[in-house]
Write an enzyme that holds these catalytic residues in place. Structure first.
Site, PDB file in Angstrom:
ATOM      1  N   SER A 151       0.841  -1.202   0.000  1.00  0.00           N
ATOM      2  CA  SER A 151       0.000   0.000   0.000  1.00  0.00           C
ATOM      3  C   SER A 151       0.872   1.245   0.000  1.00  0.00           C
ATOM      4  O   SER A 151       1.967   1.252   0.579  1.00  0.00           O
ATOM      5  CB  SER A 151      -0.864  -0.005   1.260  1.00  0.00           C
ATOM      6  OG  SER A 151      -1.472   1.250   1.457  1.00  0.00           O
ATOM      7  N   TYR A 175      -1.155  -0.373  10.868  1.00  0.00           N
ATOM      8  CA  TYR A 175      -1.454  -0.985   9.564  1.00  0.00           C
ATOM      9  C   TYR A 175      -0.266  -0.797   8.610  1.00  0.00           C
ATOM     10  O   TYR A 175       0.223  -1.751   7.986  1.00  0.00           O
ATOM     11  CB  TYR A 175      -2.733  -0.364   8.983  1.00  0.00           C
ATOM     12  CG  TYR A 175      -2.934  -0.619   7.517  1.00  0.00           C
ATOM     13  CD1 TYR A 175      -3.138  -1.913   7.043  1.00  0.00           C
ATOM     14  CD2 TYR A 175      -2.904   0.433   6.598  1.00  0.00           C
ATOM     15  CE1 TYR A 175      -3.304  -2.149   5.686  1.00  0.00           C
ATOM     16  CE2 TYR A 175      -3.072   0.210   5.250  1.00  0.00           C
ATOM     17  CZ  TYR A 175      -3.268  -1.087   4.788  1.00  0.00           C
ATOM     18  OH  TYR A 175      -3.422  -1.310   3.445  1.00  0.00           O
ATOM     19  N   LYS A 179       2.509  -3.539   6.769  1.00  0.00           N
ATOM     20  CA  LYS A 179       2.815  -3.624   5.330  1.00  0.00           C
ATOM     21  C   LYS A 179       4.323  -3.517   5.100  1.00  0.00           C
ATOM     22  O   LYS A 179       4.904  -4.239   4.274  1.00  0.00           O
ATOM     23  CB  LYS A 179       2.075  -2.524   4.552  1.00  0.00           C
ATOM     24  CG  LYS A 179       0.572  -2.762   4.447  1.00  0.00           C
ATOM     25  CD  LYS A 179       0.262  -3.947   3.543  1.00  0.00           C
ATOM     26  CE  LYS A 179      -1.093  -4.536   3.789  1.00  0.00           C
ATOM     27  NZ  LYS A 179      -1.333  -5.817   3.142  1.00  0.00           N
TER      28      LYS A 179
END
Ligand code: UD1
Length: 370
Positions: A151, A175, A179
């Site tokens: 992302s 989050y 990643k």
């Protein structure tokens, strides 16, 4: 694990050559379902492993219907968890002896920023733990080709736009940290290859910018659980009359009209990017490829609202509020590396994104529960 009704397992030995056999984790979700459609249309055979915690089997039933032909025979759906060795084992054995999975497209994971702040352990367990288990199963089955959902969140607050892949990696929430950790894990695997010779991983980290839109049929689209937090689902609910107005998080940003600027990418372009990455990995040498998937075009919140009103013929009232914590002013991809290495670029613009999003939302006001 169960196989939901309506899907069948193609018996081994009956497979036509040579469609590539793929495992798609999280294939029932928004990006996963559109990618499954593109892969089926390209003749691939798929096993989808999904726990349906944030998706439902209806998306895949509609994928089969859209793909038509013998697609139902080329899609097997398994309900299971990527952290469970037995679920992975069943997925890798799904095509029977001699019908091995050649590559994995890994979407399964958690993706809500706010939730990740509240529940970091769950995010590390599902995202990082799930990817470790998946890679172990891949190694055990001699499958070493992976396309991984990363992302643009890895860039945190970008210092300048457009953002090349070489920009600083500085995630600002759990989050994003997961990643980045998953990207590091893939880099370590690749490095182990270089040190010892021959294991031959072919890996792609695709850093998505802001995926929006829907298949132009309006049959599949984004179906967030509960109250959405992203811009497009909220705008479409306001256009539909399910909400009074859209909160705009700040109009004093250093952008053309003071509202936040993002690189929105049509989900069909994104899905096609996965096919391009798979084919590129398949043909090339073992490698780790890290690419932005974005359009290279920025649009502000106000520009998106105006385009959505035009596409839907509905008005979208807005109310300016304070800036949202953790937001950046601008996030726009430099998409050149993906164009150079994959020969892929976005073909659909903001008009198509708004039109297809509206088409999906109007036909499915309650998402797949409609
Ligand atoms: C968010 C996530 C990002 C994730 C991406 C998935 C955050 C901080 N980032 O990106 O990690 O990968 O979704 O698509 O949550 N906006 C409003 N009003 C709203 C909602 C959004 O004005 O009600 C604005 C935001 O301030 C931002 C733009 O719209 O400027 C896009 O927001 P959003 O759709 O939530 O995406 P991102 O924040 O870019």
């Amino acid at each position: 694990m169960t196989c939901p009704a309506g899907f069948t397992l193609m018996p081994s030995g009956q497979a036509k050559s040579p469609p590539q056999r793929l495992l798609v984790t999280g294939g029932a979700g928004f990006i996963g379902s559109h990618t499954c459609l593109v892969l089926l249309e390209a003749g691939r055979e798929l096993v989808v492993l999904d726990d349906f915690s944030n998706s439902c089997g209806e998306s895949l039933r509609r994928v089969v219907e859209l793909a038509g032909g013998d697609a139902a025979e080329r899609l097997l759906v398994l309900e299971g968890d990527v952290r469970e060795a037995k679920d992975l084992e069943q997925a890798f054995e799904a095509f029977g002896p001699g019908g091995s999975i050649e590559a994995v497209v890994h979407f399964a994971g958690l993706k809500a920023v706010g939730e990740s702040v509240a529940e970091p352990l769950r995010y590390w367990d599902v995202n990082v733990g799930g990817t470790v288990r998946l890679l172990e199963a891949m190694a055990a089955h001699g499958c070493r080709t992976l396309v991984f959902s990363s992302s643009a969140t890895v860039y945190g607050m970008p210092e300048r736009v457009p953002i090349p892949e070489t920009a600083p990696i500085q995630p600002i929430n759990p989050y994003g940290q997961t990643k980045v950790a998953e990207e590091h894990l893939l880099a370590d695997l690749r490095a182990a290859d270089d040190g010892r010779g021959r294991s031959g991983w072919r890996l792609a980290c695709l850093r998505y910018f802001n995926p929006v839109g829907a298949h132009p049929s309006g049959r599949i689209g984004e179906d967030p659980l509960g109250v959405p937090s992203n811009l497009f689902p909220l705008i479409s609910q306001v256009a539909l009359g399910r909400r009074d107005c859209l909160p705009v998080f700040g109009d004093d940003w250093p952008t053309a009209d003071g509202t936040g600027e993002r690189d929105f990418i049509h989900v069909m372009d994104l899905a096609e990017g996965h096919l391009a990455a798979l084919d590129h990995l398949h043909q090339g040498e073992p490698q780790l490829l890290t690419l932005n998937l974005g359009s290279g075009q920025g649009h502000t919140v106000r520009q998106v609202v105006a385009a959505y009103e035009e596409a839907s013929g509905q008005s979208v009232p807005v109310r300016v509020e304070a800036r949202r914590e953790g937001d950046a002013a601008r996030s726009v991809a430099d998409p050149d590396a993906a164009a150079r290495s994959l020969g892929w670029c976005c073909r659909r613009g903001l008009v198509e994104m708004c039109r297809d999003s509206w088409h999906w939302q109007r036909q499915n006001p309650e998402g797949y529960r409609t």
